[in-house]
Design a protein around this motif. Sequence first.
Motif, mmCIF file in Angstrom:
data_model
loop_
_atom_site.group_PDB
_atom_site.id
_atom_site.type_symbol
_atom_site.label_atom_id
_atom_site.label_comp_id
_atom_site.label_asym_id
_atom_site.label_seq_id
_atom_site.Cartn_x
_atom_site.Cartn_y
_atom_site.Cartn_z
ATOM 1 N N UNK A 383 0.834 -1.195 0.000
ATOM 2 C CA UNK A 383 0.000 0.000 0.000
ATOM 3 C C UNK A 383 0.875 1.254 0.000
ATOM 4 N N UNK A 384 1.950 1.234 0.784
ATOM 5 C CA UNK A 384 2.898 2.352 0.789
ATOM 6 C C UNK A 384 3.499 2.529 -0.605
ATOM 7 N N UNK A 385 3.880 1.411 -1.229
ATOM 8 C CA UNK A 385 4.442 1.482 -2.571
ATOM 9 C C UNK A 385 3.454 2.035 -3.575
ATOM 10 N N UNK A 386 2.202 1.576 -3.503
ATOM 11 C CA UNK A 386 1.189 2.073 -4.431
ATOM 12 C C UNK A 386 0.968 3.568 -4.242
ATOM 13 N N UNK A 387 0.959 4.027 -2.989
ATOM 14 C CA UNK A 387 0.773 5.453 -2.723
ATOM 15 C C UNK A 387 1.920 6.265 -3.324
ATOM 16 N N UNK A 388 3.149 5.774 -3.179
ATOM 17 C CA UNK A 388 4.301 6.478 -3.745
ATOM 18 C C UNK A 388 4.217 6.520 -5.271
ATOM 19 N N UNK A 389 3.893 5.389 -5.869
ATOM 20 C CA UNK A 389 3.800 5.326 -7.325
ATOM 21 C C UNK A 389 2.659 6.192 -7.843
ATOM 22 N N UNK A 390 1.533 6.180 -7.125
ATOM 23 C CA UNK A 390 0.384 6.985 -7.532
ATOM 24 C C UNK A 390 0.740 8.477 -7.516
ATOM 25 N N UNK A 391 1.520 8.893 -6.516
ATOM 26 C CA UNK A 391 1.935 10.286 -6.452
ATOM 27 C C UNK A 391 2.770 10.685 -7.658
ATOM 28 N N UNK A 392 3.704 9.807 -8.044
ATOM 29 C CA UNK A 392 4.520 10.086 -9.227
ATOM 30 C C UNK A 392 3.643 10.138 -10.469
ATOM 31 N N UNK A 393 2.733 9.180 -10.597
ATOM 32 C CA UNK A 393 1.856 9.127 -11.759
ATOM 33 C C UNK A 393 1.014 10.387 -11.875
ATOM 34 N N UNK A 394 0.417 10.806 -10.783
ATOM 35 C CA UNK A 394 -0.456 11.977 -10.834
ATOM 36 C C UNK A 394 0.319 13.239 -11.170
ATOM 37 N N UNK A 395 1.532 13.364 -10.656
ATOM 38 C CA UNK A 395 2.344 14.534 -10.984
ATOM 39 C C UNK A 395 2.699 14.547 -12.467
ATOM 40 N N UNK A 396 3.105 13.407 -13.001
ATOM 41 C CA UNK A 396 3.504 13.339 -14.403
ATOM 42 C C UNK A 396 2.319 13.493 -15.353
ATOM 43 N N UNK A 397 1.137 13.123 -14.892
ATOM 44 C CA UNK A 397 -0.055 13.212 -15.739
ATOM 45 C C UNK A 397 -0.800 14.535 -15.573
ATOM 46 N N UNK A 398 -0.343 15.390 -14.667
ATOM 47 C CA UNK A 398 -1.028 16.656 -14.425
ATOM 48 C C UNK A 398 -0.961 17.528 -15.683
ATOM 49 N N UNK A 399 -2.080 18.109 -16.059
ATOM 50 C CA UNK A 399 -2.141 18.846 -17.322
ATOM 51 C C UNK A 399 -1.239 20.077 -17.350
ATOM 52 N N UNK A 400 -0.905 20.620 -16.194
ATOM 53 C CA UNK A 400 -0.039 21.797 -16.177
ATOM 54 C C UNK A 400 1.416 21.458 -15.919
ATOM 55 N N UNK A 401 1.638 20.407 -15.111
ATOM 56 C CA UNK A 401 3.005 20.116 -14.693
ATOM 57 C C UNK A 401 3.609 18.903 -15.395
ATOM 58 N N UNK A 402 2.759 18.053 -15.924
ATOM 59 C CA UNK A 402 3.257 16.759 -16.386
ATOM 60 C C UNK A 402 3.338 16.590 -17.887
ATOM 61 N N UNK A 403 3.231 15.334 -18.308
ATOM 62 C CA UNK A 403 3.470 14.942 -19.700
ATOM 63 C C UNK A 403 2.205 14.848 -20.526
ATOM 64 N N UNK A 404 1.048 14.996 -19.889
ATOM 65 C CA UNK A 404 -0.191 14.893 -20.642
ATOM 66 C C UNK A 404 -0.372 16.093 -21.558
#
Length: 404
Positions: A383-404
């Motif tokens: 669960x800790x790992x998923x939370x860490x990975x989810x944070x990275x994913x959301x940052x990278x997918x953010x329309x202003x800050x990420x790669x989307x």
Amino acid sequence: MRQTWRWFGPKDLCSIDDITQVGAVGVVSALHHVPNGAVWTPEEIAKRHAEIGTRKDGTPSGLTWDVVESLPVSEDIKKQKDGWSEHIENYKVSMKNLADSGIEVICYNFMPVLDWTRTDLRWNVPNGGSCMRFDINDFAAFDIHVLQRRGAATDYTNAIADEAERRFANMDDAARKQLARNVTMGLPGSTESMTLEDVQSHLDEYGAITRERLRANFVDFLDAVVPTAEDLGLRLCCHPDDPPFALLGLPRVMSTEADYKYILDAVESPANGMTLCSGSLGARPDNDLPGMMERLGDKVHFLHLRNVKRDNDDIVGSFYEAEHLAGDTDMVALIAAVVREEKKRKAAGRKDHIIPMRPDHGQDILDDLGRRSQPGYPTIGRMKGLAELRGVMMALEHEELGLR
């Protein structure tokens, strides 16, 4: 990425109710009680779907069975032993039954004898937690002195062989038996384990099988099952060798990017793909995980996101399961490559533009330490790992800050 969670069935100490609370939306599971080579029947498959879809109180869980891991390839198929063609036909029937139930992704591996190998299943880390570890010196002690494989000592450097002899001499009988159990534990969740005699019997049968022959047998397997998978709309994805180098004198054929490219090119089909396991592949310093995702990403059907910390940069060496963002693999760069691949797929109109992933393995922390779950699969650590990975994913997918 579609966030999933591995579940070993009703006996798993992490329940369906638990999974609904950790943030996963899908489940990765298998019929571990069915013997390798036997057919997965519609009834058993439907039962697993129902178990995943139901909480303890009988209400719907909202979870779906998204990925099969694993539909095992029998040793008879790998060795092309008498009767292997029957196992191939059973594999096809199982694939059809799974496809009829709505499954689209099937993970498997083609590792000979030992599906994955660790020498310590609960190795202590400095923060007081524990994790799985592969120690090349302990493995050599098992190989040379416990299993007593013929010619084993010549497969190691003099320094490793000497250290293995020293460690074996300092082990009592209980420690030697525990080391053997750890090494021969088998596929996670499986009810099938091996004795030392079983291992030696398999080694004897593999004696005449070279790396080239095993690779050819793998291509024969794919030639037989991939057309059926394509007709059924299934995506098969091979898990890499774990660890990704030769053990016990056995050939390994899925340890590097070149290995994957050979197999993917040999049987060209959208149904023939890979499970990119960043932990397994990351145990080799010459495997570039973000680069592999960039170059082979269109064939990646499933992701295992985990990290390992290597003791050194030897190709064949020791490592332990690290925290998801703390090992030798640049997880942020890898996830960025995945996000770019998903963006390309979406633009191309691919149905599979969202790639299923799961937080693979994890360290035992907090209440995990007393729970004694399936080694490598603690509830809180994952669960800790998923939370860490989810944070990275959301940052990278953010329309202003990420790669989307």
